[in-house]
Design a protein around this motif. Structure first.
Motif, PDB file in Angstrom:
ATOM      1  N   VAL A 139       0.857  -1.178   0.000  1.00  0.00           N
ATOM      2  CA  VAL A 139       0.000   0.000   0.000  1.00  0.00           C
ATOM      3  C   VAL A 139       0.898   1.234   0.000  1.00  0.00           C
ATOM      4  CG1 VAL A 139      -1.779   1.260   1.259  1.00  0.00           C
ATOM      5  CG2 VAL A 139      -1.792  -1.236   1.241  1.00  0.00           C
ATOM      6  N   ILE A 140       0.628   2.161  -0.901  1.00  0.00           N
ATOM      7  CA  ILE A 140       1.421   3.387  -0.976  1.00  0.00           C
ATOM      8  C   ILE A 140       1.096   4.256   0.239  1.00  0.00           C
ATOM      9  CG2 ILE A 140       1.791   5.507  -2.290  1.00  0.00           C
ATOM     10  CD1 ILE A 140       1.218   3.892  -4.814  1.00  0.00           C
ATOM     11  N   CYS A 141       2.131   4.753   0.900  1.00  0.00           N
ATOM     12  CA  CYS A 141       1.963   5.594   2.078  1.00  0.00           C
ATOM     13  C   CYS A 141       1.455   6.967   1.641  1.00  0.00           C
ATOM     14  CB  CYS A 141       3.292   5.735   2.814  1.00  0.00           C
ATOM     15  SG  CYS A 141       3.217   6.855   4.227  1.00  0.00           S
ATOM     16  N   PRO A 142       0.319   7.425   2.147  1.00  0.00           N
ATOM     17  CA  PRO A 142      -0.214   8.725   1.726  1.00  0.00           C
ATOM     18  C   PRO A 142       0.607   9.914   2.239  1.00  0.00           C
ATOM     19  CG  PRO A 142      -1.599   7.758   3.424  1.00  0.00           C
ATOM     20  CD  PRO A 142      -0.567   6.745   3.071  1.00  0.00           C
ATOM     21  N   ALA A 143       1.417   9.705   3.264  1.00  0.00           N
ATOM     22  CA  ALA A 143       2.218  10.805   3.811  1.00  0.00           C
ATOM     23  C   ALA A 143       3.540  10.990   3.069  1.00  0.00           C
ATOM     24  CB  ALA A 143       2.497  10.550   5.289  1.00  0.00           C
ATOM     25  N   GLY A 148       3.898  13.429  -9.105  1.00  0.00           N
ATOM     26  CA  GLY A 148       2.743  13.137  -9.938  1.00  0.00           C
ATOM     27  C   GLY A 148       1.541  12.638  -9.168  1.00  0.00           C
ATOM     28  N   ILE A 149       1.722  12.353  -7.885  1.00  0.00           N
ATOM     29  CA  ILE A 149       0.595  11.877  -7.075  1.00  0.00           C
ATOM     30  C   ILE A 149       0.243  12.921  -6.022  1.00  0.00           C
ATOM     31  CG2 ILE A 149      -0.213  10.107  -5.466  1.00  0.00           C
ATOM     32  CD1 ILE A 149       1.513   8.105  -6.976  1.00  0.00           C
ATOM     33  N   ASN A 150       1.176  13.208  -5.121  1.00  0.00           N
ATOM     34  CA  ASN A 150       0.909  14.215  -4.097  1.00  0.00           C
ATOM     35  C   ASN A 150       1.988  15.302  -4.084  1.00  0.00           C
ATOM     36  OD1 ASN A 150       2.945  12.663  -3.018  1.00  0.00           O
ATOM     37  ND2 ASN A 150       1.860  12.162  -1.122  1.00  0.00           N
ATOM     38  N   LEU A 151       2.743  15.392  -5.164  1.00  0.00           N
ATOM     39  CA  LEU A 151       3.707  16.474  -5.386  1.00  0.00           C
ATOM     40  C   LEU A 151       3.377  17.126  -6.727  1.00  0.00           C
ATOM     41  CD1 LEU A 151       7.212  15.038  -4.411  1.00  0.00           C
ATOM     42  CD2 LEU A 151       5.959  16.824  -3.251  1.00  0.00           C
ATOM     43  N   PRO A 152       3.487  18.449  -6.803  1.00  0.00           N
ATOM     44  CA  PRO A 152       3.220  19.097  -8.096  1.00  0.00           C
ATOM     45  C   PRO A 152       4.251  18.652  -9.139  1.00  0.00           C
ATOM     46  CG  PRO A 152       3.985  20.695  -6.472  1.00  0.00           C
ATOM     47  CD  PRO A 152       3.820  19.399  -5.759  1.00  0.00           C
ATOM     48  N   ALA A 153       3.885  18.774 -10.387  1.00  0.00           N
ATOM     49  CA  ALA A 153       4.757  18.340 -11.488  1.00  0.00           C
ATOM     50  C   ALA A 153       6.091  19.080 -11.489  1.00  0.00           C
ATOM     51  CB  ALA A 153       4.053  18.513 -12.826  1.00  0.00           C
ATOM     52  N   ASP A 154       6.079  20.331 -11.087  1.00  0.00           N
ATOM     53  CA  ASP A 154       7.311  21.126 -11.103  1.00  0.00           C
ATOM     54  C   ASP A 154       7.971  21.210  -9.723  1.00  0.00           C
ATOM     55  OD1 ASP A 154       5.377  22.642  -9.889  1.00  0.00           O
ATOM     56  OD2 ASP A 154       5.978  24.511 -10.842  1.00  0.00           O
ATOM     57  N   TRP A 155       7.821  20.232  -8.928  1.00  0.00           N
ATOM     58  CA  TRP A 155       8.328  20.277  -7.561  1.00  0.00           C
ATOM     59  C   TRP A 155       9.854  20.408  -7.504  1.00  0.00           C
ATOM     60  CZ3 TRP A 155      11.755  16.803  -5.359  1.00  0.00           C
ATOM     61  CH2 TRP A 155      12.004  15.651  -6.085  1.00  0.00           C
ATOM     62  N   ALA A 156      10.578  19.807  -8.444  1.00  0.00           N
ATOM     63  CA  ALA A 156      12.048  19.848  -8.417  1.00  0.00           C
ATOM     64  C   ALA A 156      12.586  21.238  -8.728  1.00  0.00           C
ATOM     65  CB  ALA A 156      12.631  18.830  -9.393  1.00  0.00           C
ATOM     66  N   SER A 157      11.862  21.984  -9.546  1.00  0.00           N
ATOM     67  CA  SER A 157      12.329  23.328  -9.927  1.00  0.00           C
ATOM     68  C   SER A 157      11.622  24.438  -9.153  1.00  0.00           C
ATOM     69  CB  SER A 157      12.111  23.535 -11.432  1.00  0.00           C
ATOM     70  OG  SER A 157      10.726  23.443 -11.743  1.00  0.00           O
TER      71      SER A 157
END
Length: 162
Positions: A139-143, A148-157
């Motif tokens: 089960v994927i941990c929601p925290a 692409g799931i709970n981080l925005p697409a441009d999170w690295a930049s």
């Protein structure tokens, strides 16, 4: 020999007892030994049912489900639950109850494994249960952050203040 039913206080011969319990194979019966009633079983008077598994390894889904829920909600151990079943069977300590604790543990492990596979929808996969790869039932941990799931697409930049 006379046999008495647990609920209906009627005395029957062995053949009539077997006939009356065709639809109730798990009932406990008492045997009149000439002086008093003693605990007996339908098996002892010739009633046999073959369920396709080794003798002494059966449990209802309701029992397994009850333990599964109680172990999570009340933190009851398998040993405590099993001892409760033994006490429900005979709280006087007069009967010798066969030790089925290890069998119960195996049934619980199998039950939990089947529930895991069911929740992971492995029964509907073309490869089936045998095609389940390591980690596929996790089960994927929601925290935890997943791009692409709970981080925005441009999170690295993204800037540090964002």
């Amino acid at each position: 020999m006379a046999y008495i039913g647990a609920v209906i206080a009627s005395i029957f011969c062995q053949d009539c007892t077997l006939n009356k319990h065709t639809d109730h194979p798990l009932h406990r019966i008492d045997n009149w030994n000439g002086q008093f009633f003693t605990f007996s079983s339908l098996k002892a008077i010739g009633h046999y049912i073959q369920l396709g598994h080794p003798s002494g390894t059966a449990a209802t889904f309701e029992l397994l489900k009850s333990f599964h829920l109680l172990s999570f909600m009340s933190k009851i151990s398998a040993f405590e639950f099993y001892q409760t079943l033994v006490r429900l069977t005979d709280n006087t300590g007069v009967m010798e109850i066969p030790d089925r604790y290890r069998v119960f543990l195996r049934m619980i492990r199998e039950w939990r494994h089947i529930k895991l596979l069911k929740r992971a929808a492995r029964g509907h996969d073309a490869a089936g249960v045998a095609g389940t790869l390591p980690g596929e039932c996790a089960v994927i941990c929601p925290a935890c952050p997943y791009p692409g799931i709970n981080l925005p697409a441009d999170w690295a930049s993204a800037s540090p203040d964002r």
